[in-house]
Design a protein around this motif. Sequence first.
Motif, PDB file in Angstrom:
ATOM      1  N   GLN A 118       0.830  -1.186   0.000  1.00  0.00           N
ATOM      2  CA  GLN A 118       0.000   0.000   0.000  1.00  0.00           C
ATOM      3  C   GLN A 118       0.876   1.251   0.000  1.00  0.00           C
ATOM      4  OE1 GLN A 118      -2.627  -0.314   3.379  1.00  0.00           O
ATOM      5  NE2 GLN A 118      -4.065  -1.632   2.284  1.00  0.00           N
ATOM      6  N   ALA A 119       0.470   2.240  -0.790  1.00  0.00           N
ATOM      7  CA  ALA A 119       1.218   3.493  -0.883  1.00  0.00           C
ATOM      8  C   ALA A 119       0.264   4.664  -0.661  1.00  0.00           C
ATOM      9  CB  ALA A 119       1.899   3.596  -2.244  1.00  0.00           C
ATOM     10  N   PRO A 120      -0.084   4.927   0.599  1.00  0.00           N
ATOM     11  CA  PRO A 120      -0.955   6.072   0.883  1.00  0.00           C
ATOM     12  C   PRO A 120      -0.216   7.385   0.675  1.00  0.00           C
ATOM     13  CG  PRO A 120      -0.158   5.109   2.926  1.00  0.00           C
ATOM     14  CD  PRO A 120       0.322   4.213   1.818  1.00  0.00           C
ATOM     15  N   VAL A 121      -0.937   8.405   0.248  1.00  0.00           N
ATOM     16  CA  VAL A 121      -0.382   9.748   0.130  1.00  0.00           C
ATOM     17  C   VAL A 121      -1.136  10.653   1.116  1.00  0.00           C
ATOM     18  CG1 VAL A 121       0.453   9.445  -2.206  1.00  0.00           C
ATOM     19  CG2 VAL A 121      -1.895  10.208  -1.854  1.00  0.00           C
ATOM     20  N   ILE A 122      -0.853  11.933   1.093  1.00  0.00           N
ATOM     21  CA  ILE A 122      -1.425  12.822   2.106  1.00  0.00           C
ATOM     22  C   ILE A 122      -2.187  13.966   1.452  1.00  0.00           C
ATOM     23  CG2 ILE A 122       0.361  12.246   3.786  1.00  0.00           C
ATOM     24  CD1 ILE A 122       1.741  14.879   3.134  1.00  0.00           C
ATOM     25  N   ASP A 123      -2.976  14.662   2.264  1.00  0.00           N
ATOM     26  CA  ASP A 123      -3.730  15.809   1.771  1.00  0.00           C
ATOM     27  C   ASP A 123      -2.781  16.949   1.402  1.00  0.00           C
ATOM     28  OD1 ASP A 123      -5.980  14.361   2.307  1.00  0.00           O
ATOM     29  OD2 ASP A 123      -6.619  15.547   4.043  1.00  0.00           O
ATOM     30  N   CYS A 124      -3.114  17.643   0.342  1.00  0.00           N
ATOM     31  CA  CYS A 124      -2.306  18.779  -0.102  1.00  0.00           C
ATOM     32  C   CYS A 124      -2.839  20.054   0.537  1.00  0.00           C
ATOM     33  CB  CYS A 124      -2.333  18.891  -1.627  1.00  0.00           C
ATOM     34  SG  CYS A 124      -1.220  20.142  -2.278  1.00  0.00           S
ATOM     35  N   GLN A 125      -2.079  20.621   1.456  1.00  0.00           N
ATOM     36  CA  GLN A 125      -2.451  21.854   2.145  1.00  0.00           C
ATOM     37  C   GLN A 125      -1.925  23.073   1.369  1.00  0.00           C
ATOM     38  OE1 GLN A 125      -1.347  21.670   6.392  1.00  0.00           O
ATOM     39  NE2 GLN A 125      -0.804  19.533   6.064  1.00  0.00           N
ATOM     40  N   PRO A 126      -2.401  24.263   1.681  1.00  0.00           N
ATOM     41  CA  PRO A 126      -1.855  25.457   1.025  1.00  0.00           C
ATOM     42  C   PRO A 126      -0.345  25.595   1.198  1.00  0.00           C
ATOM     43  CG  PRO A 126      -3.904  25.997   2.132  1.00  0.00           C
ATOM     44  CD  PRO A 126      -3.567  24.587   2.536  1.00  0.00           C
ATOM     45  N   GLY A 127       0.164  25.091   2.328  1.00  0.00           N
ATOM     46  CA  GLY A 127       1.598  25.180   2.570  1.00  0.00           C
ATOM     47  C   GLY A 127       2.394  24.005   2.046  1.00  0.00           C
ATOM     48  N   ALA A 128       1.763  23.101   1.331  1.00  0.00           N
ATOM     49  CA  ALA A 128       2.480  21.954   0.758  1.00  0.00           C
ATOM     50  C   ALA A 128       3.205  22.411  -0.500  1.00  0.00           C
ATOM     51  CB  ALA A 128       1.510  20.817   0.456  1.00  0.00           C
ATOM     52  N   LEU A 129       4.171  23.279  -0.319  1.00  0.00           N
ATOM     53  CA  LEU A 129       4.827  23.956  -1.437  1.00  0.00           C
ATOM     54  C   LEU A 129       6.094  23.257  -1.908  1.00  0.00           C
ATOM     55  CD1 LEU A 129       4.397  27.659  -0.262  1.00  0.00           C
ATOM     56  CD2 LEU A 129       3.034  26.405  -1.926  1.00  0.00           C
ATOM     57  N   ARG A 130       6.500  22.193  -1.235  1.00  0.00           N
ATOM     58  CA  ARG A 130       7.710  21.497  -1.689  1.00  0.00           C
ATOM     59  C   ARG A 130       7.437  20.858  -3.049  1.00  0.00           C
ATOM     60  NH1 ARG A 130       6.527  16.277   0.312  1.00  0.00           N
ATOM     61  NH2 ARG A 130       4.771  16.406   1.735  1.00  0.00           N
ATOM     62  N   ASP A 131       8.416  20.954  -3.919  1.00  0.00           N
ATOM     63  CA  ASP A 131       8.215  20.469  -5.284  1.00  0.00           C
ATOM     64  C   ASP A 131       8.245  18.958  -5.384  1.00  0.00           C
ATOM     65  OD1 ASP A 131      11.252  19.783  -5.967  1.00  0.00           O
ATOM     66  OD2 ASP A 131      11.219  21.760  -5.061  1.00  0.00           O
ATOM     67  N   ASP A 132       8.623  18.268  -4.299  1.00  0.00           N
ATOM     68  CA  ASP A 132       8.638  16.806  -4.323  1.00  0.00           C
ATOM     69  C   ASP A 132       7.421  16.213  -3.609  1.00  0.00           C
ATOM     70  OD1 ASP A 132       9.288  17.431  -1.716  1.00  0.00           O
ATOM     71  OD2 ASP A 132      11.021  16.084  -1.596  1.00  0.00           O
ATOM     72  N   PHE A 133       6.362  16.998  -3.446  1.00  0.00           N
ATOM     73  CA  PHE A 133       5.143  16.467  -2.828  1.00  0.00           C
ATOM     74  C   PHE A 133       4.702  15.228  -3.606  1.00  0.00           C
ATOM     75  CE2 PHE A 133       0.664  15.961  -2.022  1.00  0.00           C
ATOM     76  CZ  PHE A 133       0.498  16.348  -0.700  1.00  0.00           C
ATOM     77  N   ASP A 134       4.385  14.156  -2.875  1.00  0.00           N
ATOM     78  CA  ASP A 134       4.033  12.886  -3.506  1.00  0.00           C
ATOM     79  C   ASP A 134       2.526  12.790  -3.718  1.00  0.00           C
ATOM     80  OD1 ASP A 134       3.905  10.337  -4.476  1.00  0.00           O
ATOM     81  OD2 ASP A 134       4.402   9.338  -2.580  1.00  0.00           O
ATOM     82  N   PHE A 135       2.094  13.028  -4.965  1.00  0.00           N
ATOM     83  CA  PHE A 135       0.697  12.838  -5.328  1.00  0.00           C
ATOM     84  C   PHE A 135       0.434  11.423  -5.830  1.00  0.00           C
ATOM     85  CE2 PHE A 135       1.305  17.426  -5.905  1.00  0.00           C
ATOM     86  CZ  PHE A 135       0.174  17.940  -5.296  1.00  0.00           C
ATOM     87  N   GLY A 136       1.506  10.609  -5.974  1.00  0.00           N
ATOM     88  CA  GLY A 136       1.379   9.387  -6.741  1.00  0.00           C
ATOM     89  C   GLY A 136       1.530   9.718  -8.215  1.00  0.00           C
ATOM     90  N   GLY A 137       1.506   8.699  -9.044  1.00  0.00           N
ATOM     91  CA  GLY A 137       1.745   8.929 -10.470  1.00  0.00           C
ATOM     92  C   GLY A 137       0.551   9.436 -11.240  1.00  0.00           C
ATOM     93  N   VAL A 138      -0.666   9.298 -10.718  1.00  0.00           N
ATOM     94  CA  VAL A 138      -1.883   9.645 -11.447  1.00  0.00           C
ATOM     95  C   VAL A 138      -2.426  10.993 -10.975  1.00  0.00           C
ATOM     96  CG1 VAL A 138      -4.296   9.009 -11.859  1.00  0.00           C
ATOM     97  CG2 VAL A 138      -2.512   7.252 -11.906  1.00  0.00           C
ATOM     98  N   LEU A 139      -2.521  11.937 -11.897  1.00  0.00           N
ATOM     99  CA  LEU A 139      -3.077  13.258 -11.631  1.00  0.00           C
ATOM    100  C   LEU A 139      -4.261  13.449 -12.567  1.00  0.00           C
ATOM    101  CD1 LEU A 139       0.290  15.262 -11.694  1.00  0.00           C
ATOM    102  CD2 LEU A 139      -0.763  14.135  -9.731  1.00  0.00           C
TER     103      LEU A 139
END
Length: 474
Positions: free
Chosen positions: A104-125
Amino acid sequence: MKRIDCFISSCAPETAAATRANLSAEPSVASLHFLDSASPMGSTATLRGIASEACAEFTLLYTKPTELSFVHFALERMLSVAADTGAAMVYADHFALTGGVMKQAPVIDCQPGALRDDFDFGGVLLYRTSALREAVGRMDVEYRFAGLYDLRLKVSQKGSLVHVPEFLYYEVETDLRKSGEKQFDYVDPKNRAVQIEMEQACTSHLKAVGGWLEPVFKPVSFDAGDFEYEASVVIPCKNRVRTVGDAITSALSQRTTFKYNVIVVDDNSTDGTVEVIKGFLDDPKLVYIAQDKTWHAIGGNWNAALHHPLCGKFALQLDSDDTYYDENTVQKMVNAFYEQNCAMVVGTYRMTDFDGNPLPPGVIDHREWTPENGRNNALRINGLGAPRGFYVPLLRTFNFPTTKYGEDYAVGLRVSREYQIGRIYDVLYNCRRWEGNSDAALEIERVNANNTYKDRIRTWELEARVMQNLMKKV
């Protein structure tokens, strides 16, 4: 039914064939487009091409070069969430084939401050095509690397990025390194061109949302308080019997033109660390603080040192499993406070193994952090560098958060909101990587928790900066 145009990153022919077969069977997929190696997903030019070709209501970007397949009715679920929430982009938890094992590869909620360019959304956008086109239409810089980052920042300015906490697709994880081996990728000197682009995209976003700060800082007078010592090296520790002796020896061996001491704060160690510390008590420069049984964590241990009556005017960081580069580190850091009129100083470190031998990526100097834009770029990067030094009278008004992760980053962001952070590009510090590091091999749940906390810190800081800018206009 056919509501999604899919754009797939460049991949091997056999991978493309497998993904094509998987997605062609999905009733909601209207079209499939496979990018070639000349059209990387991270480039602005590629995204312009995608925006011009996408015709369906939604556009799916798959950012990885590995096979993609979906759980039954997963795309329908993502479409449903997008419809219910009005999301501009939807992403989801997934499964990752890692070393032959499906995890399992859970990801996290994207907050306004989630500004790091390596934020892990997973491969599907899964983007709403209208939102993607609108964002691409506002792109005014041609990036080679930061296009995808620029896209999600611009989309977030007008719409929401919604996380579906359900495992909806399968992909292959190709990066099998442990967490402690991945975390320094963003500061690898070979990635400097990438970092410069990412900073440019983030700076543009901060200006758009009202969170960018001009390079104007409050002066520091350095005359507050009555300090017996000019500086204190602070070593918080817990169960570091193998390394704390090296840290203390390094701190006590400093050569300075002023009076300094070393404050070791032990947080109820049970492995013999206390005995090692007590072996240095004959040195009058050593101050030993034994914490009580309540919760302190690293932040609380720092606060104990900062508020100790023997703490110096400047508190200088030394982690209990690291060492200073040579005997001049304390002198150089204190000099920098006065020379750069700053409330905090960040130096340069090198990565080493347990025995002090250099490790890749070598010297970490954060040269992309400029005096003009450093405090803005600090909202993007995941750490501020080391070693760190603080002007104690100011820090006593802020204090460290009582946590064992991100406490120094939180303080650095808070300081930089008003004051200059000085930089030293000489190597001052040996960052030792070994199996005992607290972040050496974390499970994904802990990595996610750490990232969520830092994103929360950034969100609070971004909100404070937006408010500060608004108050200036009143």
